[in-house]
Design a protein around this motif. Sequence first.
Motif, PDB file in Angstrom:
ATOM      1  N   SER A 122      34.046  37.325  27.845  1.00 50.32           N
ATOM      2  CA  SER A 122      32.647  36.644  28.272  1.00 50.32           C
ATOM      3  C   SER A 122      32.795  35.639  29.342  1.00 50.32           C
ATOM      4  O   SER A 122      31.820  35.651  30.033  1.00 50.32           O
ATOM      5  N   GLN A 123      34.124  35.233  29.820  1.00 50.00           N
ATOM      6  CA  GLN A 123      34.259  34.429  30.860  1.00 50.00           C
ATOM      7  C   GLN A 123      34.718  35.115  32.041  1.00 50.00           C
ATOM      8  O   GLN A 123      35.683  35.709  32.073  1.00 50.00           O
ATOM      9  N   PRO A 124      33.569  35.394  32.930  1.00 43.30           N
ATOM     10  CA  PRO A 124      34.034  36.144  34.153  1.00 43.30           C
ATOM     11  C   PRO A 124      35.082  35.469  34.890  1.00 43.30           C
ATOM     12  O   PRO A 124      35.301  34.281  34.806  1.00 43.30           O
ATOM     13  N   ILE A 125      35.798  36.537  35.684  1.00 37.83           N
ATOM     14  CA  ILE A 125      36.918  35.874  36.616  1.00 37.83           C
ATOM     15  C   ILE A 125      36.516  35.886  37.889  1.00 37.83           C
ATOM     16  O   ILE A 125      35.984  37.030  38.380  1.00 37.83           O
ATOM     17  N   SER A 126      36.748  34.930  38.770  1.00 43.51           N
ATOM     18  CA  SER A 126      36.300  34.736  40.079  1.00 43.51           C
ATOM     19  C   SER A 126      37.490  35.793  40.831  1.00 43.51           C
ATOM     20  O   SER A 126      38.505  35.874  40.866  1.00 43.51           O
ATOM     21  N   LEU A 127      36.804  36.947  41.671  1.00 45.60           N
ATOM     22  CA  LEU A 127      37.447  37.716  42.116  1.00 45.60           C
ATOM     23  C   LEU A 127      37.697  37.507  43.911  1.00 45.60           C
ATOM     24  O   LEU A 127      36.667  37.264  44.601  1.00 45.60           O
ATOM     25  N   GLY A 128      38.921  37.533  44.063  1.00 50.94           N
ATOM     26  CA  GLY A 128      39.308  37.308  45.630  1.00 50.94           C
ATOM     27  C   GLY A 128      38.696  35.960  46.332  1.00 50.94           C
ATOM     28  O   GLY A 128      38.627  36.005  47.438  1.00 50.94           O
ATOM     29  N   SER A 129      38.690  34.974  45.527  1.00 54.40           N
ATOM     30  CA  SER A 129      38.373  33.567  46.115  1.00 54.40           C
ATOM     31  C   SER A 129      39.734  32.535  45.701  1.00 54.40           C
ATOM     32  O   SER A 129      40.627  32.882  45.101  1.00 54.40           O
ATOM     33  N   GLY A 130      39.095  31.523  46.525  1.00 54.48           N
ATOM     34  CA  GLY A 130      40.275  30.206  46.397  1.00 54.48           C
ATOM     35  C   GLY A 130      41.428  30.689  47.487  1.00 54.48           C
ATOM     36  O   GLY A 130      41.281  31.629  48.147  1.00 54.48           O
ATOM     37  N   PRO A 131      42.362  29.567  47.369  1.00 53.03           N
ATOM     38  CA  PRO A 131      43.397  29.707  48.423  1.00 53.03           C
ATOM     39  C   PRO A 131      44.424  30.839  48.457  1.00 53.03           C
ATOM     40  O   PRO A 131      44.895  31.204  49.314  1.00 53.03           O
ATOM     41  N   ASN A 132      44.516  31.158  47.211  1.00 51.15           N
ATOM     42  CA  ASN A 132      45.493  32.425  46.900  1.00 51.15           C
ATOM     43  C   ASN A 132      44.663  33.690  46.711  1.00 51.15           C
ATOM     44  O   ASN A 132      44.467  33.911  45.550  1.00 51.15           O
ATOM     45  N   ALA A 133      44.167  34.289  47.625  1.00 48.23           N
ATOM     46  CA  ALA A 133      43.361  35.655  47.441  1.00 48.23           C
ATOM     47  C   ALA A 133      44.164  36.676  46.599  1.00 48.23           C
ATOM     48  O   ALA A 133      43.763  37.541  46.051  1.00 48.23           O
ATOM     49  N   GLY A 134      45.551  36.558  46.652  1.00 48.63           N
ATOM     50  CA  GLY A 134      46.525  37.525  45.922  1.00 48.63           C
ATOM     51  C   GLY A 134      46.423  37.593  44.546  1.00 48.63           C
ATOM     52  O   GLY A 134      46.747  38.321  43.787  1.00 48.63           O
ATOM     53  N   TYR A 135      46.354  36.204  44.165  1.00 51.10           N
ATOM     54  CA  TYR A 135      46.169  35.921  42.468  1.00 51.10           C
ATOM     55  C   TYR A 135      45.406  34.803  42.314  1.00 51.10           C
ATOM     56  O   TYR A 135      45.041  33.925  43.016  1.00 51.10           O
ATOM     57  N   GLN A 136      45.138  34.525  40.996  1.00 47.59           N
ATOM     58  CA  GLN A 136      44.479  33.451  40.518  1.00 47.59           C
ATOM     59  C   GLN A 136      45.060  32.803  39.278  1.00 47.59           C
ATOM     60  O   GLN A 136      45.750  33.775  38.607  1.00 47.59           O
ATOM     61  N   VAL A 137      45.153  31.699  39.110  1.00 44.44           N
ATOM     62  CA  VAL A 137      45.419  31.072  38.001  1.00 44.44           C
ATOM     63  C   VAL A 137      44.159  31.027  36.919  1.00 44.44           C
ATOM     64  O   VAL A 137      43.316  30.297  37.338  1.00 44.44           O
ATOM     65  N   VAL A 138      44.261  31.579  35.749  1.00 45.03           N
ATOM     66  CA  VAL A 138      43.035  31.905  34.823  1.00 45.03           C
ATOM     67  C   VAL A 138      43.399  30.923  33.339  1.00 45.03           C
ATOM     68  O   VAL A 138      44.601  31.446  33.002  1.00 45.03           O
ATOM     69  N   LYS A 139      42.592  30.168  33.014  1.00 41.69           N
ATOM     70  CA  LYS A 139      42.982  29.509  31.805  1.00 41.69           C
ATOM     71  C   LYS A 139      42.247  30.159  30.651  1.00 41.69           C
ATOM     72  O   LYS A 139      40.886  30.180  30.766  1.00 41.69           O
ATOM     73  N   GLN A 140      42.584  30.576  29.648  1.00 42.63           N
ATOM     74  CA  GLN A 140      42.024  31.465  28.416  1.00 42.63           C
ATOM     75  C   GLN A 140      42.506  30.766  27.352  1.00 42.63           C
ATOM     76  O   GLN A 140      43.730  30.948  26.881  1.00 42.63           O
ATOM     77  N   ASN A 141      41.532  30.438  26.425  1.00 44.21           N
ATOM     78  CA  ASN A 141      42.078  29.899  25.096  1.00 44.21           C
ATOM     79  C   ASN A 141      43.275  28.935  25.092  1.00 44.21           C
ATOM     80  O   ASN A 141      44.219  29.066  24.260  1.00 44.21           O
ATOM     81  N   GLY A 142      43.252  27.911  25.872  1.00 38.98           N
ATOM     82  CA  GLY A 142      44.322  26.959  26.127  1.00 38.98           C
ATOM     83  C   GLY A 142      45.528  27.423  26.692  1.00 38.98           C
ATOM     84  O   GLY A 142      46.748  26.722  26.709  1.00 38.98           O
TER      85      GLY A 142
END
Length: 275
Positions: free
Chosen positions: A229-249
Motif C-alpha cells: 500500500s506504500q508507493p515506492i518513488s521511481l527513479g528519484s533522489g541522488p541515487n537513481a540506480g537504487y533507493q533505500v526503502v523502509k518497510q515494517n521497521g
Amino acid sequence: MRSNIKQSLRFKLIIGFVVITVPLVGLMLYNNYYASNTIREQVAESNKNSMILYSQQIEAALNKETNFLYNVAVEDPNLAALPGLLDDPVDYYLAKANILNTFTRYHRFDNSVDLQFVYSLRNRDLFTTPIKEKSYERLNAIKSTIERIVKEAKPNNDFFREWRAVEYNNGKYALIRLVNAGDDLYLGALIELENLVIPLDIIQSEEGLVGFLNQQGQLITSADAIDSSQPISLGSGPNAGYQVVKQNGRKYIAVTNQVQGTDVILSVFVPKSKC
C-alpha cells in the motif's frame, strides 16, 4: 598568568589532540559513509544487471507471443471463416476447435503464457485454451475479466499497444494483450504475474525479495515484508540506480527496471543489513 596557561603543556596537548583527532574522526566517518555507499552501489548494480537480463527474457517471450497472435489474426482460415458461421452451430464449433488446436500446437513446448483466447463480440462468445487454475472462483474471475476488457476495448485502447497489468481477483494480477482480428473478433493472451517473478537464485542475497510494481510504484505481486500500500518513488533522489526503502521497521535496497512492452516494473529488494 593567562599567558602562562596558554603556554602550559596541558593546553598544548589539548589543542594538539583536538587538531589531530577532529579531522581524523571526520575522515573516518567520511570513509565509512563512502564505503557503505560503494557497497550498496555494487550490490544494486549487480542486481540491476541481473534484472535487465531477466527483463529482456520476459520481453522476448512477450514479443514472440504478440507476433504469434498477429499471425493467427491475419493468416488463420478458421478465424477468417468464423464470422460467417454464426448461423451454423456445427461448423462454428469445428472452427473454434481448429483455432484452439492452432494455439495448443504452438504452445506445446512453450509455457510462457497461461492461456490464449478468442472473443466474438457478435456472438458474445469467449473460448480459451485450458486454464491451469484449480480454483473455480479464480477461473471465473479470469474469464469475467477478459470479457470485461474486450467489451470495453476501443480502437485506441492500451491493451492493443502493450501488455497491461490488470487485477482479476483480490490482489491477483495478470498481464493481458489484445489483437483486433476484425469482424468484431479479438485474440489475446494472459499471463499471471506471479509466474513471471524473477528467480531468487539470481539475486545477490538469500533474503532478497522480488516483485512487480505498477507505474504508480505500488507492489502488485506478493513480496513478504514489503507493504504494497506504500508507493515506492521511481527513479528519484541522488541515487537513481537504487533507493533505500523502509518497510515494517526494516530497510531495503530497492532496485527497479521497466519491462519494455508492458506497464509493469520489475523490482528487487535486498535487506540493507546485507549490503
